[in-house]
Design a protein around this motif. Structure first.
Motif, PDB file in Angstrom:
ATOM      1  N   SER A  71      24.270  50.520  25.059  1.00 21.04           N
ATOM      2  CA  SER A  71      22.917  49.993  24.870  1.00 21.04           C
ATOM      3  C   SER A  71      22.919  48.527  25.281  1.00 21.04           C
ATOM      4  O   SER A  71      23.912  47.818  25.074  1.00 21.04           O
ATOM      5  CB  SER A  71      22.467  50.138  23.412  1.00 21.04           C
ATOM      6  OG  SER A  71      23.351  49.468  22.537  1.00 21.04           O
ATOM      7  N   ARG A  72      21.835  48.093  25.884  1.00 18.13           N
ATOM      8  CA  ARG A  72      21.751  46.735  26.418  1.00 18.13           C
ATOM      9  C   ARG A  72      20.646  45.977  25.686  1.00 18.13           C
ATOM     10  O   ARG A  72      19.529  46.468  25.534  1.00 18.13           O
ATOM     11  CB  ARG A  72      21.497  46.781  27.919  1.00 18.13           C
ATOM     12  CG  ARG A  72      22.431  47.763  28.639  1.00 18.13           C
ATOM     13  CD  ARG A  72      22.266  47.732  30.134  1.00 18.13           C
ATOM     14  NE  ARG A  72      22.878  46.519  30.657  1.00 18.13           N
ATOM     15  CZ  ARG A  72      22.760  46.134  31.937  1.00 18.13           C
ATOM     16  NH1 ARG A  72      22.054  46.860  32.782  1.00 18.13           N
ATOM     17  NH2 ARG A  72      23.355  45.047  32.353  1.00 18.13           N
ATOM     18  N   HIS A  73      20.982  44.770  25.233  1.00 10.05           N
ATOM     19  CA  HIS A  73      20.053  43.973  24.437  1.00 10.05           C
ATOM     20  C   HIS A  73      19.922  42.584  25.050  1.00 10.05           C
ATOM     21  O   HIS A  73      20.925  41.902  25.256  1.00 10.05           O
ATOM     22  CB  HIS A  73      20.552  43.860  22.990  1.00 10.05           C
ATOM     23  CG  HIS A  73      20.832  45.178  22.348  1.00 10.05           C
ATOM     24  ND1 HIS A  73      19.872  45.928  21.704  1.00 10.05           N
ATOM     25  CD2 HIS A  73      21.997  45.897  22.268  1.00 10.05           C
ATOM     26  CE1 HIS A  73      20.419  47.035  21.244  1.00 10.05           C
ATOM     27  NE2 HIS A  73      21.696  47.048  21.571  1.00 10.05           N
ATOM     28  N   ARG A  74      18.711  42.225  25.331  1.00  9.27           N
ATOM     29  CA  ARG A  74      18.467  40.916  25.947  1.00  9.27           C
ATOM     30  C   ARG A  74      18.986  39.791  25.052  1.00  9.27           C
ATOM     31  O   ARG A  74      18.751  39.788  23.856  1.00  9.27           O
ATOM     32  CB  ARG A  74      16.969  40.742  26.195  1.00  9.27           C
ATOM     33  CG  ARG A  74      16.643  39.547  27.057  1.00  9.27           C
ATOM     34  CD  ARG A  74      15.171  39.516  27.387  1.00  9.27           C
ATOM     35  NE  ARG A  74      14.849  38.384  28.244  1.00  9.27           N
ATOM     36  CZ  ARG A  74      13.620  38.091  28.649  1.00  9.27           C
ATOM     37  NH1 ARG A  74      12.607  38.855  28.275  1.00  9.27           N
ATOM     38  NH2 ARG A  74      13.413  37.046  29.435  1.00  9.27           N
ATOM     39  N   ARG A  76      21.643  39.310  23.663  1.00  8.95           N
ATOM     40  CA  ARG A  76      22.783  39.688  22.810  1.00  8.95           C
ATOM     41  C   ARG A  76      23.934  40.280  23.609  1.00  8.95           C
ATOM     42  O   ARG A  76      25.097  40.096  23.275  1.00  8.95           O
ATOM     43  CB  ARG A  76      22.338  40.692  21.750  1.00  8.95           C
ATOM     44  CG  ARG A  76      21.447  40.114  20.666  1.00  8.95           C
ATOM     45  CD  ARG A  76      21.093  41.181  19.649  1.00  8.95           C
ATOM     46  NE  ARG A  76      22.299  41.827  19.143  1.00  8.95           N
ATOM     47  CZ  ARG A  76      22.362  43.110  18.777  1.00  8.95           C
ATOM     48  NH1 ARG A  76      21.302  43.889  18.908  1.00  8.95           N
ATOM     49  NH2 ARG A  76      23.478  43.614  18.308  1.00  8.95           N
TER      50      ARG A  76
END
Length: 250
Positions: A71-74, A76
């Motif tokens: 999962s990709r988190h801006r 973070r």
């Protein structure tokens, strides 16, 4: 925060780079130990690690995100999903890392190993041997513990001397031979066919006798053209499918 360290990769310029990178990183993720970090390095660092452009790395990560493995988190960063596990179908595009990814990400139990006579049906692969070392393993789903496939590998004795069972409990044989033992793999030929479950397969996979299974045979050759390993894997037919993609430009 410490980041997860993916395995290295020798790129094959005849195959799409993003695909090779995604499959290598996929195998690393599925083979990670529980205590290893979930956070991945930045796109720039991953691109440098694999020797590809950031655009190629981004495409590889997009593939893994679509699978639900990351999962990709801006702001973070990018993280491995704690529940990441191998799903079906498996896409094979002619790379060793695709084979590794196909066989990774499940709990493995070593059922037994030791020298055995080479079966008559495999004698053509080991014409100079009367005996080889057999390894038998049962793989189960990480979540529910349901058996998914069981594997037999027949390995040349001089190669088997260098196989560590602890590595084999963690990794597929292909990865052990290449990365731990140091075999220079030149090619692997794959055959997948539908069969009916024999008594041993039915017992190990907890399926009815004569129910459909997928029977995989993989023959691994070293750079001299010699067969070093023959794998026979029985997959539950209700859990797996195989898709082969042919690159028309090769």
């Amino acid at each position: 925060m410490t980041t997860f360290a993916p395995d290295s990769l020798a790129l094959n310029r005849k195959l799409p780079l993003w695909y090779q990178v995604s499959q290598s990183l996929r195998a690393s993720i599925l083979g990670r130990r529980p205590h290893e970090p979930l956070r991945l390095p930045t796109e720039d660092r991953l691109a440098e690690h694999y020797g590809v452009s950031v655009l190629t790395m981004r495409q590889a990560l997009k593939e893994l995100e679509a699978e639900g493995l990351i999962s990709r988190h801006r702001r973070r960063g990018t993280f491995i999903e704690p529940s990441a596990q191998r799903g079906a179908p498996v896409r094979l595009l002619g790379s060793v890392d695709a084979i590794v990814a196909q066989q990774s990400g499940e709990r493995t139990e070593i059922l037994g190993h030791g020298p055995e006579p080479v079966p008559a049906e495999l004698a053509e692969y080991f014409p100079d041997l009367e005996e080889a070392v057999a390894y038998r393993r049962l793989r189960s789903d990480e979540r529910g513990g349901e058996p998914t496939n069981w594997a037999e590998n027949l390995v040349r004795p001089e190669i088997a001397e260098r196989v560590d069972l602890a590595d084999l409990a963690r990794w597929p044989m292909t990865k052990v031979l290449r990365d731990a033992v140091g075999v220079r793999i030149s090619r692997i030929t794959d055959t997948v066919e539908a069969r009916l479950a024999d008594p041993e397969t039915a017992r190990l996979l907890d399926v009815p006798l004569l129910s459909p299974i997928l029977h995989y045979t993989g023959v691994t050759y070293d750079e001299s053209g010699r067969v070093v390993d023959v794998a026979r894997i029985r997959y539950r037919g209700d859990r797996f499918s195989f898709t082969v993609t042919v690159d028309a430009h090769n």
